[in-house]
Scaffold this motif. Structure first.
Motif, PDB file in Angstrom:
ATOM      1  N   MET A 113       0.851  -1.193   0.000  1.00  0.00           N
ATOM      2  CA  MET A 113       0.000   0.000   0.000  1.00  0.00           C
ATOM      3  C   MET A 113       0.893   1.252   0.000  1.00  0.00           C
ATOM      4  O   MET A 113       1.749   1.422   0.866  1.00  0.00           O
ATOM      5  CB  MET A 113      -0.904   0.010   1.245  1.00  0.00           C
ATOM      6  N   THR A 114       0.705   2.114  -0.985  1.00  0.00           N
ATOM      7  CA  THR A 114       1.501   3.332  -1.080  1.00  0.00           C
ATOM      8  C   THR A 114       1.032   4.347  -0.042  1.00  0.00           C
ATOM      9  O   THR A 114      -0.088   4.258   0.478  1.00  0.00           O
ATOM     10  CB  THR A 114       1.376   3.955  -2.473  1.00  0.00           C
ATOM     11  N   PRO A 115       1.879   5.345   0.289  1.00  0.00           N
ATOM     12  CA  PRO A 115       1.438   6.386   1.228  1.00  0.00           C
ATOM     13  C   PRO A 115       0.154   7.074   0.787  1.00  0.00           C
ATOM     14  O   PRO A 115      -0.705   7.395   1.613  1.00  0.00           O
ATOM     15  CB  PRO A 115       2.632   7.343   1.249  1.00  0.00           C
ATOM     16  N   THR A 116       0.017   7.305  -0.508  1.00  0.00           N
ATOM     17  CA  THR A 116      -1.203   7.946  -1.004  1.00  0.00           C
ATOM     18  C   THR A 116      -2.412   7.053  -0.782  1.00  0.00           C
ATOM     19  O   THR A 116      -3.488   7.523  -0.367  1.00  0.00           O
ATOM     20  CB  THR A 116      -1.065   8.274  -2.502  1.00  0.00           C
ATOM     21  N   GLU A 117      -2.243   5.768  -1.045  1.00  0.00           N
ATOM     22  CA  GLU A 117      -3.347   4.829  -0.836  1.00  0.00           C
ATOM     23  C   GLU A 117      -3.694   4.723   0.652  1.00  0.00           C
ATOM     24  O   GLU A 117      -4.876   4.668   1.015  1.00  0.00           O
ATOM     25  CB  GLU A 117      -2.972   3.442  -1.386  1.00  0.00           C
ATOM     26  N   LEU A 118      -2.670   4.722   1.517  1.00  0.00           N
ATOM     27  CA  LEU A 118      -2.924   4.650   2.958  1.00  0.00           C
ATOM     28  C   LEU A 118      -3.684   5.883   3.421  1.00  0.00           C
ATOM     29  O   LEU A 118      -4.649   5.777   4.190  1.00  0.00           O
ATOM     30  CB  LEU A 118      -1.611   4.515   3.724  1.00  0.00           C
ATOM     31  N   SER A 119      -3.281   7.062   2.957  1.00  0.00           N
ATOM     32  CA  SER A 119      -3.986   8.285   3.346  1.00  0.00           C
ATOM     33  C   SER A 119      -5.443   8.237   2.903  1.00  0.00           C
ATOM     34  O   SER A 119      -6.348   8.651   3.655  1.00  0.00           O
ATOM     35  CB  SER A 119      -3.293   9.514   2.744  1.00  0.00           C
ATOM     36  N   ALA A 120      -5.682   7.727   1.706  1.00  0.00           N
ATOM     37  CA  ALA A 120      -7.058   7.632   1.210  1.00  0.00           C
ATOM     38  C   ALA A 120      -7.874   6.673   2.070  1.00  0.00           C
ATOM     39  O   ALA A 120      -9.045   6.964   2.405  1.00  0.00           O
ATOM     40  CB  ALA A 120      -7.051   7.187  -0.251  1.00  0.00           C
ATOM     41  N   ARG A 121      -7.289   5.563   2.456  1.00  0.00           N
ATOM     42  CA  ARG A 121      -8.001   4.589   3.299  1.00  0.00           C
ATOM     43  C   ARG A 121      -8.261   5.172   4.683  1.00  0.00           C
ATOM     44  O   ARG A 121      -9.328   4.978   5.274  1.00  0.00           O
ATOM     45  CB  ARG A 121      -7.193   3.297   3.405  1.00  0.00           C
ATOM     46  N   LEU A 122      -7.268   5.887   5.225  1.00  0.00           N
ATOM     47  CA  LEU A 122      -7.448   6.508   6.534  1.00  0.00           C
ATOM     48  C   LEU A 122      -8.550   7.565   6.490  1.00  0.00           C
ATOM     49  O   LEU A 122      -9.345   7.691   7.420  1.00  0.00           O
ATOM     50  CB  LEU A 122      -6.133   7.132   7.006  1.00  0.00           C
ATOM     51  N   ARG A 123      -8.612   8.305   5.389  1.00  0.00           N
ATOM     52  CA  ARG A 123      -9.651   9.337   5.250  1.00  0.00           C
ATOM     53  C   ARG A 123     -11.035   8.688   5.243  1.00  0.00           C
ATOM     54  O   ARG A 123     -12.000   9.241   5.784  1.00  0.00           O
ATOM     55  CB  ARG A 123      -9.417  10.145   3.975  1.00  0.00           C
ATOM     56  N   GLU A 124     -11.145   7.516   4.649  1.00  0.00           N
ATOM     57  CA  GLU A 124     -12.429   6.813   4.642  1.00  0.00           C
ATOM     58  C   GLU A 124     -12.864   6.447   6.061  1.00  0.00           C
ATOM     59  O   GLU A 124     -14.057   6.432   6.381  1.00  0.00           O
ATOM     60  CB  GLU A 124     -12.323   5.535   3.805  1.00  0.00           C
ATOM     61  N   VAL A 125     -11.887   6.190   6.929  1.00  0.00           N
ATOM     62  CA  VAL A 125     -12.188   5.794   8.309  1.00  0.00           C
ATOM     63  C   VAL A 125     -12.550   6.991   9.176  1.00  0.00           C
ATOM     64  O   VAL A 125     -13.541   6.980   9.914  1.00  0.00           O
ATOM     65  CB  VAL A 125     -10.996   5.036   8.932  1.00  0.00           C
ATOM     66  N   VAL A 126     -11.761   8.052   9.104  1.00  0.00           N
ATOM     67  CA  VAL A 126     -11.897   9.162  10.061  1.00  0.00           C
ATOM     68  C   VAL A 126     -12.541  10.413   9.461  1.00  0.00           C
ATOM     69  O   VAL A 126     -12.851  11.357  10.200  1.00  0.00           O
ATOM     70  CB  VAL A 126     -10.528   9.536  10.668  1.00  0.00           C
ATOM     71  N   GLY A 127     -12.737  10.450   8.145  1.00  0.00           N
ATOM     72  CA  GLY A 127     -13.327  11.619   7.520  1.00  0.00           C
ATOM     73  C   GLY A 127     -12.317  12.746   7.353  1.00  0.00           C
ATOM     74  O   GLY A 127     -11.187  12.685   7.832  1.00  0.00           O
ATOM     75  N   GLU A 128     -12.741  13.803   6.673  1.00  0.00           N
ATOM     76  CA  GLU A 128     -11.851  14.925   6.412  1.00  0.00           C
ATOM     77  C   GLU A 128     -11.342  15.581   7.694  1.00  0.00           C
ATOM     78  O   GLU A 128     -10.193  16.000   7.797  1.00  0.00           O
ATOM     79  CB  GLU A 128     -12.564  15.976   5.544  1.00  0.00           C
ATOM     80  N   ALA A 129     -12.241  15.675   8.704  1.00  0.00           N
ATOM     81  CA  ALA A 129     -11.857  16.333   9.955  1.00  0.00           C
ATOM     82  C   ALA A 129     -10.820  15.537  10.735  1.00  0.00           C
ATOM     83  O   ALA A 129     -10.159  16.078  11.630  1.00  0.00           O
ATOM     84  CB  ALA A 129     -13.082  16.571  10.830  1.00  0.00           C
ATOM     85  N   GLY A 130     -10.680  14.275  10.386  1.00  0.00           N
ATOM     86  CA  GLY A 130      -9.781  13.416  11.142  1.00  0.00           C
ATOM     87  C   GLY A 130      -8.428  13.206  10.518  1.00  0.00           C
ATOM     88  O   GLY A 130      -7.618  12.419  11.026  1.00  0.00           O
ATOM     89  N   LEU A 131      -8.148  13.893   9.420  1.00  0.00           N
ATOM     90  CA  LEU A 131      -6.875  13.709   8.734  1.00  0.00           C
ATOM     91  C   LEU A 131      -6.192  15.061   8.568  1.00  0.00           C
ATOM     92  O   LEU A 131      -6.799  16.033   8.135  1.00  0.00           O
ATOM     93  CB  LEU A 131      -7.097  13.072   7.359  1.00  0.00           C
TER      94      LEU A 131
END
Length: 472
Positions: free
Chosen positions: A1-19
């Motif tokens: 998983m690339t850093p960009t892909e990880l950030s996208a997956r994390l955003r799905e979990v926590v939303g914009e306010a959480g990243l």
């Protein structure tokens, strides 16, 4: 998983306010409050629930990315700062800020890791209860950080550290599972007491997301005194006098060198010396009781009379109201910040048996002065539990960088002296990255093996706050 892909997956979990990804917003998460440690991070993630924390941990585990849990980021040992690689993810718990339950009958409060310590104190007071942990950073430090470093503060003499104040925990494990250990029980004899694995572990074994904490009856009576002393040994002897007279009403006993007080008077606006003449040492003493008619002033004054008779006290003032109490505590609580105005501050947090305090100070001061003539030694702390903050400032005309360059050498002097009295090189600040590499020289080898075994068992891949606590 690339850093960009990880950030996208994390955003799905926590939303914009959480990243947090923008450089200007990241800055506050990448250094400690003293700017003593700096790092970099791929992203800062701020989950709002325990389930989100578990999902974040699972994603990072699958991606092989290390996590650095972070609370209020008020620590002194760099334990919540990422490394310089830019590959780690900072896991900020500051959005987990719910007080889930206050139970006056059970004398407990259940709070999430991002709740600020002062908010816990206020919630307890609202139901006529008392949460006794008190720190200089209580307006910004969080409960998760307090637990992760096993914070102590000024109330340890009577109430103990966070280990003593905690009944249950909720923890996200390195594999993403959640341990639901939030039980407000004072008796639970069903095997290992698992909460103690995570308290003081600085996020290296799991992520604390919530805790059940002990409350106590509110203190409605208080007596506070500022006392001039001839020596640290006089302070140790005075503790015994006040314990004999007041028992567990003795809630705080702080000691300060004159150098400590001089810095506060010089740099903290509104402070003033309670006495007309300077003295070498001072104690700040407080008695507390649930009753308003306990005559704490009488107990304190009787103890002081005995201290004067024995030559243990040279002068004293008993606070006459809340404003004077606050003024006396300002002299104690302003020390750390005041010292920062004097150039580099080399901070050490050590503990020895109370009976060894005087000998520790005499031996350590002598060795430091021999190493750096004119060094200004700021000694203060919770002498009632053997914890001293042994902080060092350069000589008046000294060079900042030259003094910083000797930090390791001077730390060794403090730690070697502490070790000679069977003490600990960390009393309440933790190890973080500042002390992890020297710990092997002062920790029992068997204890280190056990700690490494626990780390390998719970976090075999080593993704939980790597580079902290355990030496390589």
């Amino acid at each position: 998983m690339t850093p960009t892909e990880l950030s996208a997956r994390l955003r799905e979990v926590v939303g914009e306010a959480g990243l947090v990804t923008e450089p200007d917003q990241l800055a506050g998460y990448l250094t400690d409050w003293r700017d003593a440690y700096r790092g970099n991070a791929a992203v800062v993630v701020r989950p709002a629930t325990t389930a989100e924390v578990a999902a974040v941990v699972s994603l990072c585990r699958d991606a092989g990315v290390a996590l650095v849990p972070q609370g209020g980021n008020t620590g002194l040992c760099g334990g919540a700062v990422p490394d310089a690689s830019g590959d780690q993810v900072v896991l900020s718990l500051t959005r987990l800020r719910r007080i889930r339950e206050v139970d006056p009958a059970n004398q407990t409060i259940t709070v999430e890791a991002g709740v600020v310590l002062q908010q816990v104190q206020q919630a307890a007071a609202a139901v006529d209860r008392f949460f006794p942990l008190s720190l200089g950073a209580e307006g910004s430090c969080t409960i998760g950080g307090n637990l992760s470093t096993n914070a102590g503060g000024t109330g340890v003499l009577r109430y103990g550290t966070m280990r003593d104040l905690t009944l249950g925990l909720e923890v996200v494990l390195p594999d993403g599972r959640i341990w639901h250990g939030l039980r407000g029980l004072r008796k639970d004899n069903t095997g290992y007491d698992l909460k103690h694995l995570f308290i003081g572990a600085e996020g290296t074994l799991g992520v604390i997301t919530a805790a059940v904490l002990k409350l106590y009856p509110a203190l409605h009576g208080r007596a506070t005194a500022w006392i001039a002393l001839p020596s640290p040994q006089a302070a140790v002897d005075l503790i015994e006098i006040l314990r004999a007279r007041g028992g567990d009403r003795l809630t705080a006993f702080e000691i300060m060198s004159r150098q400590s007080v001089d810095f506060v008077l010089r740099h903290v606006p509104g402070t003033r010396d309670p006495f007309t003449s300077p003295h070498d040492w001072y104690a700040l003493v407080e008695l507390g009781d649930t009753r308003t008619d306990a005559d704490l002033d009488g107990l304190l004054e009787a103890g002081l009379a005995e201290a004067f008779d024995r030559g243990l006290a040279l002068d004293a003032v008993v606070a006459s109201g809340s404003a004077q109490v606050a003024a006396l505590w300002a002299l104690r609580e302003g020390i750390s910040e005041a010292q920062n105005h004097e150039g580099p501050s080399l901070k050490h947090d050590v503990t020895v048996p109370v009976s060894s305090i005087a000998a520790l100070v005499e031996r350590t001061d002598r060795a430091l002065q021999e190493a750096v003539p004119g060094i200004r030694i700021v000694v203060y702390g919770h002498i009632g539990d053997g914890n001293l903050h042994y902080n060092l400032s350069k000589p008046v005309d000294g060079d900042d960088e030259e003094f910083r360059s000797r930090a390791d050498e001077l730390a060794r002097i403090v730690y070697d002296s502490t070790s000679s009295f069977d003490g600990s090189i960390s009393a309440e600040h933790g190890l973080g990255q500042s002390k992890r590499d020297v710990m092997a020289d002062y920790k029992d080898p068997v204890a280190l093996d056990l700690m490494r075994g626990l780390k390998d068992l719970l976090d075999p891949v080593g993704l939980m706050n790597p580079g902290k606590v355990l030496p390589d």
